[in-house]
Design an enzyme around this catalytic site. Structure first.
Site, mmCIF file in Angstrom:
data_model
loop_
_atom_site.group_PDB
_atom_site.id
_atom_site.type_symbol
_atom_site.label_atom_id
_atom_site.label_comp_id
_atom_site.label_asym_id
_atom_site.label_seq_id
_atom_site.Cartn_x
_atom_site.Cartn_y
_atom_site.Cartn_z
ATOM 1 N NE ARG A 202 77.366 17.822 39.619
ATOM 2 C CZ ARG A 202 76.172 18.385 39.516
ATOM 3 N NH1 ARG A 202 75.138 17.692 39.080
ATOM 4 N NH2 ARG A 202 75.987 19.660 39.850
ATOM 5 C CE LYS B 202 82.213 28.397 37.733
ATOM 6 N NZ LYS B 202 80.821 28.068 38.054
HETATM 7 N N1 BES Z 1 82.091 25.613 41.874
HETATM 8 C C1 BES Z 1 80.803 25.727 41.322
HETATM 9 C C2 BES Z 1 79.712 26.001 42.351
HETATM 10 C C3 BES Z 1 79.747 27.350 43.022
HETATM 11 C C4 BES Z 1 78.998 28.398 42.525
HETATM 12 C C5 BES Z 1 80.477 27.554 44.162
HETATM 13 C C6 BES Z 1 79.011 29.626 43.160
HETATM 14 C C7 BES Z 1 80.486 28.790 44.795
HETATM 15 C C8 BES Z 1 79.751 29.816 44.297
HETATM 16 C C9 BES Z 1 80.432 24.426 40.608
HETATM 17 O O1 BES Z 1 81.494 23.747 40.032
HETATM 18 C C10 BES Z 1 79.498 24.775 39.508
HETATM 19 O O2 BES Z 1 79.895 25.461 38.621
HETATM 20 N N2 BES Z 1 78.252 24.290 39.602
HETATM 21 C C11 BES Z 1 77.254 24.543 38.617
HETATM 22 C C12 BES Z 1 76.591 23.227 38.267
HETATM 23 C C13 BES Z 1 75.628 23.321 37.127
HETATM 24 C C14 BES Z 1 76.356 23.534 35.825
HETATM 25 C C15 BES Z 1 74.829 22.029 37.060
HETATM 26 C C16 BES Z 1 76.245 25.506 39.222
HETATM 27 O O3 BES Z 1 75.886 25.337 40.387
HETATM 28 O O4 BES Z 1 75.852 26.437 38.529
HETATM 29 MN MN MN Z 2 81.918 24.387 38.055
#
Ligand code: BES
Ligand code: MN
Ligand code: ZN
Length: 490
Positions: free
Chosen positions: A343, A269
């Site tokens: 997931r 990230k």
């Molecule tokens: N934990 C994050 C989702 C999230 C984002 C929670 C912002 C709270 C605030 C999750 O694990 C994630 O990173 N999801 C990605 C998935 C993508 C790579 C398909 C996302 O939503 O960007």
């Molecule tokens: Mn994530």
């Protein structure tokens, strides 16, 4: 904070007396003593929701100060609006500036059932007073906390019953807030498991089992273990069981994402997105605390809570973009993105929960997708389900506690987006991101199993100003109260 009861708001002794007022209607609706009414009638308070006004002390009132608190329009104002007004006052500046220790609430004119009034007053006071201040070393940084609340001028027996319930839902919501607010060097998979164990030890009849890494390996939870591979802290599977219902009745199952820190993995990230990812165990924290509240209230229902706990980090063993993992269900998953890890830990937990407990319904909750925040923001939970009745019951549970939920579809035609050319599926599916994540989880739901998925990526954290029973920029504890409400009505 302790609760007590008094017959008359005009004579009750306290640091402050809160007098709820409807918008526009003046004060005539309230049947206070004549002298109190006189005092109120001289004020120009409009009664708008979220506002309050301090009146100077009058010889006619036993309390040292009087605050008018606005309830908004009378036709819409019931116990919930009263609870929200109380919450607003308890988190507001007056508690701090006047160093209020003992606050009384005038309930002579309160609308609605006294049990509900008691419940909402307790929830409003406790959750409004909540502030995550344990990590400040200096006392002046800490919030001033109210230690005593007196409900005055209502039916004490019914109020007491409501307070007994609201104290539990609020205190366990506060525990869930603590878990999310605590930084990830203090709440990790091991300490999260320890919290669940210690909570259960204090609650007779609540059984807590921690499955350690060797047991998780034995269960062949390859997706969960794939995410855990990059972390030095071994995965923990937290299992809570409450048998308050009939022997042999199939339980409700709650499954929560317990990702104690999400760096994104090798699909790392950006800094701004990583900061704050201590909150990624919000679903797991809510699951644990909901089971705690259900046990404390001794609800006549069988319920289980399952929380896969791990970090998503990077080391020489971490899973790669392009890795293929074999889940407990036997289905293989190509990793399209290591940041879509939630997931992966949930799919194995869902398989485990279905096989082990044969639940009547299964509800999972997770801070799963950034797309949920884009679509619905911080104040609306995303709901997906394969069963209309279950979805409706969840919608009713959220409505009952004054929080918002919105159902999203899970149409078959988006399902092919998670197909992979080399494995049974991949862990990313493009837009709509919240829905394709839901469709991924759906592939792990066994035939005939009623299931719902709550994406709480936004609602786990409040974005700033106070809202309903939520405080400022910090954890909300959602959806603990909705989960307890759902279990109670089940
Ligand atoms: N934990 C994050 C989702 C999230 C984002 C929670 C912002 C709270 C605030 C999750 O694990 C994630 O990173 N999801 C990605 C998935 C993508 C790579 C398909 C996302 O939503 O960007
Ligand atoms: Mn994530
Ligand atoms: Zn995550």
């Amino acid at each position: 904070m302790q609760f007590s009861y008094a017959d008359n708001s005009a004579t009750v002794k306290a640091d402050a007396l809160l007098v709820p007022v409807f918008e526009g209607k003046g004060l005539s609706d309230f049947k206070f003593g004549a002298q109190l009414s006189k005092l109120f009638n001289k004020s120009d308070f409009a009664g708008k929701a979220g506002t309050s006004l301090m009146l100077h002390k009058s010889y006619a009132v036993g309390a040292d100060r009087v605050f008018l608190i606005g309830l908004g329009k009378k036709d819409k104002a019931g116990p919930q609006q009263l609870g929200e007004a109380v919450a607003g006052f308890f988190r507001g500046g007056a508690v701090n500036t006047s160093k209020l220790k003992h606050v009384a609430i005038a309930l002579e004119g309160a609308k609605g059932d006294a049990v509900a009034v008691g419940r909402w007053c307790a929830e409003g006071a406790l959750l409004g007073d909540y502030h995550f201040d344990v990590l400040f070393s200096k006392k002046d940084k800490k919030k001033h906390h109210v230690t005593k609340v007196t409900l005055a001028g209502g039916n004490a027996r019914q109020l007491k019953q409501g307070v007994a319930y609201g104290e539990v839902t609020a205190r366990y919501t506060a525990h869930a807030r603590d878990l999310v607010n605590e930084p990830s060097n203090r709440i990790d998979p091991a300490t999260l498991a320890k919290f669940a164990q210690e909570m259960a030890r204090k609650l007779p009849g609540l059984k807590c089992t921690i499955l350690h890494k060797a047991q998780i390996e034995k269960l062949k939870m390859g997706a969960f273990l794939g995410v855990n591979a990059g972390s030095d802290i071994p995965a923990h599977l937290i299992v809570l069981e409450w048998n308050g219902g009939k022997k042999g009745d199939k339980p409700i199952a709650y499954v929560g994402k317990g990702l104690t820190f999400d760096s994104g993995g090798y699909d790392i990230k950006p800094a701004a997105g990583m900061l704050g990812m201590k909150m990624d165990m919000g679903g797991g924290g809510a699951t644990i605390c909901a089971l705690g509240a259900i046990a404390k209230l001794k609800l006549k229902v069988n319920a289980v809570g399952v929380v896969p706990a791990t970090e998503n980090l990077i080391n020489g063993r971490a899973y790669h973009p392009g890795s293929v993992l074999t889940s407990m269900s036997g289905q293989t998953i190509e990793i399209g993105n290591t940041d879509a890890e939630g997931r992966l830990i949930l799919c194995d937990a869902l398989t485990y929960t279905q096989r082990k407990f044969k639940p009547r319904v299964i509800v999972d909750m997770a801070t799963l997708t950034g797309a949920q925040v884009v679509a619905l923001g911080n104040k609306v939970v995303g709901l997906m389900s394969n069963d209309d009745k279950l979805a409706k019951s969840l919608e009713r549970a959220f409505a009952g506690i004054g929080e918002e939920v919105w159902r999203l579809p899970l149409p078959d035609f988006y399902d092919k987006q998670i197909d992979s050319s080399i494995a049974d599926m991949q862990n990313i599916g493009g837009n709509p991101g919240t829905v394709t994540a839901g469709l991924f989880l759906k592939r792990f739901i066994e035939k005939g199993q009623k299931w719902a998925h709550l994406d709480i990526a936004g609602p786990a954290m409040n974005d700033g100003e106070g809202w309903r029973l939520w405080s400022g920029k910090s954890a909300t504890g959602a959806p603990v109260r909705a989960l307890v409400e759902f279990a109670e009505k089940f």
